[in-house]
Design a protein around this motif. Structure first.
Motif, PDB file in Angstrom:
ATOM      1  N   THR A 102       0.835  -1.194   0.000  1.00 48.83           N
ATOM      2  CA  THR A 102       0.000   0.000   0.000  1.00 48.83           C
ATOM      3  C   THR A 102       0.874   1.250   0.000  1.00 48.83           C
ATOM      4  O   THR A 102       2.095   1.180   0.210  1.00 48.83           O
ATOM      5  N   VAL A 103       0.232   2.397  -0.196  1.00 44.47           N
ATOM      6  CA  VAL A 103       0.936   3.670  -0.069  1.00 44.47           C
ATOM      7  C   VAL A 103       1.536   3.798   1.325  1.00 44.47           C
ATOM      8  O   VAL A 103       2.640   4.332   1.499  1.00 44.47           O
ATOM      9  N   ASP A 205      -8.470   6.677   1.460  1.00 42.74           N
ATOM     10  CA  ASP A 205      -7.169   6.155   1.037  1.00 42.74           C
ATOM     11  C   ASP A 205      -7.328   4.928   0.141  1.00 42.74           C
ATOM     12  O   ASP A 205      -6.618   4.778  -0.862  1.00 42.74           O
ATOM     13  N   GLN A 206      -8.265   4.049   0.500  1.00 44.49           N
ATOM     14  CA  GLN A 206      -8.519   2.865  -0.324  1.00 44.49           C
ATOM     15  C   GLN A 206      -8.986   3.261  -1.715  1.00 44.49           C
ATOM     16  O   GLN A 206      -8.558   2.683  -2.726  1.00 44.49           O
ATOM     17  N   LEU A 496     -17.123  10.981  -0.001  1.00 47.02           N
ATOM     18  CA  LEU A 496     -16.354   9.966  -0.735  1.00 47.02           C
ATOM     19  C   LEU A 496     -16.129  10.281  -2.208  1.00 47.02           C
ATOM     20  O   LEU A 496     -15.134   9.830  -2.786  1.00 47.02           O
ATOM     21  N   THR A 497     -17.030  11.013  -2.846  1.00 50.78           N
ATOM     22  CA  THR A 497     -16.902  11.211  -4.292  1.00 50.78           C
ATOM     23  C   THR A 497     -15.577  11.862  -4.688  1.00 50.78           C
ATOM     24  O   THR A 497     -14.949  11.437  -5.667  1.00 50.78           O
ATOM     25  N   GLY A 506      -6.237   9.865 -11.231  1.00 54.58           N
ATOM     26  CA  GLY A 506      -4.817   9.928 -10.918  1.00 54.58           C
ATOM     27  C   GLY A 506      -4.381  11.205 -10.248  1.00 54.58           C
ATOM     28  O   GLY A 506      -3.229  11.620 -10.383  1.00 54.58           O
ATOM     29  N   THR A 507      -5.278  11.843  -9.501  1.00 54.54           N
ATOM     30  CA  THR A 507      -4.934  13.062  -8.774  1.00 54.54           C
ATOM     31  C   THR A 507      -4.753  12.755  -7.298  1.00 54.54           C
ATOM     32  O   THR A 507      -5.129  11.687  -6.816  1.00 54.54           O
ATOM     33  N   ALA A 508      -4.196  13.702  -6.573  1.00 51.32           N
ATOM     34  CA  ALA A 508      -4.065  13.559  -5.127  1.00 51.32           C
ATOM     35  C   ALA A 508      -5.409  13.822  -4.467  1.00 51.32           C
ATOM     36  O   ALA A 508      -6.281  14.496  -5.033  1.00 51.32           O
ATOM     37  N   LEU A 509      -5.586  13.278  -3.275  1.00 51.61           N
ATOM     38  CA  LEU A 509      -6.791  13.581  -2.515  1.00 51.61           C
ATOM     39  C   LEU A 509      -6.867  15.081  -2.245  1.00 51.61           C
ATOM     40  O   LEU A 509      -5.842  15.739  -2.001  1.00 51.61           O
TER      41      LEU A 509
END
Length: 581
Positions: A102-103, A205-206, A496-497, A506-509
């Motif tokens: 995992t990350v 994160d998941q 969550l969306t 493929g972006t950061a949270l």
């Protein structure tokens, strides 16, 4: 500069499993190679060493050790050669035969590397065995270790492992070398996921790391609001393109006073004839300054007597010329891969002659309202209730960067859910409202299981919204199963969306908005809670201690929602989710 680059080893065949392509083996709905690539998603450059895989995203460099199959040391050497030598100080090395990477695994290795004086940090698996292919190297040490060997072919890993290393026991770092180990890994992952109740941080994160990214494609940036760059954008033209005046005033040559010419330089007009020493010409902001210009004298600092221009006494001497390439030179980075396509990005790209780019997204969604009792239009019949949430979901999803394709109503039929989960052309996200619990009419979970989908978020440790489920279908789309309760559905959707969009594009949270909750003790419960809130006059928020969840009236005159951790007290710092205006 990023903290680390990464080398992912995806070469050798599994001799104990009949020579299959081990990194391509699917465990828990994704290949072990995908697990490794998700684990290094926060790294800068990523090189995959092994046979060419055309399905891999273009942001991953692919190389092959020479000769093929010549061992991990040769593969690491090939991977290191493919990285730019002056990028990151640390190099992550992972083998793509560990389905539980995992990350968090990589973050923990990097944390120990930065806190240690050793040249490498390696994981220890549950059996106490060092995993030298799950590690972080100081780049200079890795370069030196490979150079000291000379020949890299068929060398054992211990030949390059430094004497002084740090070993860290980390979960999920056992490899899969046999069919039995793969079977056990699949069973373990399925059981863990089925039983898990994730808090919102774990769920996000998941989703950000466990969902398959959308296919990248070339698009006009003005047509893909909500998408993200799949490749960096670099300047195709200089900014400014030529030397321009930064102010309305006079282009001058040398020290004053100056002889003022009759011609004028306008933005977009012809460039004035070059200046001789002691000459000046009237010029507008953005106009191309003439050759010989030493500075621009702005209007408020200037005085004109006849044809003579002078500087007002006591005014500062400034250049007020924007030189060609001052802000961007050709080839300069405008935005890296993973940047969201926003108005600011489109404007910055256009200013350097870039209007298109390689992107992922925007995420396209279908909304499905479930249940015979729900009615959108027309008079209500006995036992029916008005659909008060379906009409507002497109607006809420748009605020999260999602493009809604359509909204449909699913009746309670024997095969309705199965049909819904197989007719998936044209969208990337299926937002299903209702049928997520365990009641007689709640068929979504069993239908998801029949598809063989990968359940990423089985349930949430959250009130309300605990029955939420998120899965990835074999055909590609993500299923977001929301509770039928209107407030719970909206709260979970807003929470969550953005993480689903991050995972798919493929972006950061997104960065969290946090601040003190002034009445935390009044609201907190035994599990994480989400409730409406107002801005407090001096900062932070005041949340609602109670909320009627069967409708959205509780959101009227509220600024957003607060996520309240268990055991919160007054002043606890909490996350705030603003409501779209």
């Amino acid at each position: 500069m990023t903290a680390a680059d990464a080398i992912v080893l995806a070469g050798g065949r599994a001799s104990r499993m009949g020579g299959v392509d081990k990194p391509a083996i699917v465990v828990g709905g994704r290949s072990m190679l995908d697990a490794a690539l998700a684990a290094v998603r926060e790294c800068g450059e990523v090189v995959v060493v092994g046979p060419h895989r055309p399905e891999l995203d273009s942001r991953f460099a692919q190389v092959r050790e020479v000769p093929p199959g010549s061992g991990p040391v040769a593969a690491i050497g090939s991977g290191l050669s493919a990285l730019r030598p002056d990028s990151a100080q640390w190099v992550v090395v992972l083998a793509a035969d560990m389905p539980f990477l995992t990350v968090a695994t990589v973050r923990e290795l990097l944390r120990h590397a930065k806190e240690s004086t050793t040249d490498a940090v390696f994981a220890i698996d549950a059996s106490g065995r060092p995993q030298y292919l799950v590690g972080v190297w100081r780049r200079s040490a890795l370069v030196a270790a490979l150079a000291a060997l000379g020949a890299l072919v068929n060398q054992p890993m211990k030949a390059i492992v430094p004497i002084d290393t740090t070993l860290v026991e980390l979960p999920g770092t056992g490899d899969c070398d046999t069919e039995e180990e793969v079977r056990k890994a699949r069973e373990t992952l399925a059981a863990d996921r089925a039983a898990a109740r994730l808090d919102l941080t774990e769920a996000r994160d998941q989703l950000a790391t466990g969902l398959t990214q959308l296919v990248a494609y070339e698009a006009e940036l003005g047509e893909v609001r909500g998408a993200a760059l799949a490749a960096p954008i670099t300047a195709a033209g200089a900014l400014p393109r030529f030397d321009v005046s930064a102010m309305d005033g006079y282009a001058v040559c040398g020290d004053g006073p100056w002889q003022l010419r009759r011609d004028i330089g306008f933005a977009g007009g012809a460039r004035p004839v070059g200046l001789l020493p002691g000459e000046a010409v009237r010029i507008a902001t953005g106009a191309h300054v003439p050759d010989g210009t030493t500075s621009v004298l702005r209007d408020e600092f200037a005085t004109v007597t006849g044809d003579e221009l002078s500087r007002l006494p006591g005014t500062p001497v400034r250049g007020d010329v924007r030189n060609s390439g001052e802000d961007r030179k050709i080839g300069d980075l405008v935005a890296p891969a993973g940047t969201r396509v926003t108005a600011a990005l489109r404007s910055a790209a256009a200013s350097v002659e870039v209007t298109a780019g390689l992107v992922r997204g925007p995420v396209r969604a279908r909304i499905v309202m479930t249940g015979d009792e729900i009615r959108s239009t027309g008079p209500l019949q006995t036992g029916q209730t008005r659909d008060s949430i379906g009409p507002v979901l497109p607006e809420l999803l748009a605020g999260c960067g999602v493009r809604v394709v359509d909204r449909v109503h699913l009746r309670d039929t024997a095969h309705g859910f199965d049909d819904m989960l197989t007719a998936t052309d044209g969208f990337d996200l299926l937002v299903v409202v209702g049928a997520t619990g365990g009641g007689a009419a709640d068929q979504l979970r069993t239908a998801i299981a029949r598809t063989g989908a990968d359940v990423v978020v089985p349930r949430l440790s959250l009130r309300p919204g605990g029955s939420t489920v998120v899965a990835e279908l074999p055909t590609g789309p993500t299923v977001l199963g929301l509770p039928g309760n209107p407030f719970a559905a909206v709260a979970v959707l807003l929470a969550l969306t953005p993480a689903i969009v991050a995972g798919r594009t493929g972006t950061a949270l997104p960065r969290k908005i946090v601040g003190p909750l002034h009445n935390g003790a009044q609201i907190a419960g035994p599990v994480q809670r989400i409730t409406p809130a107002r801005y407090a006059p001096l900062g932070g928020w005041t949340g609602d201690a109670t909320v009627r969840t069967a409708h959205l009236a509780g959101l009227i005159d509220r600024d957003g929602l607060v996520i309240v951790p268990p055991g919160a007290v007054d002043g606890t710092v909490v996350e705030f989710l603003p409501l779209p205006s």
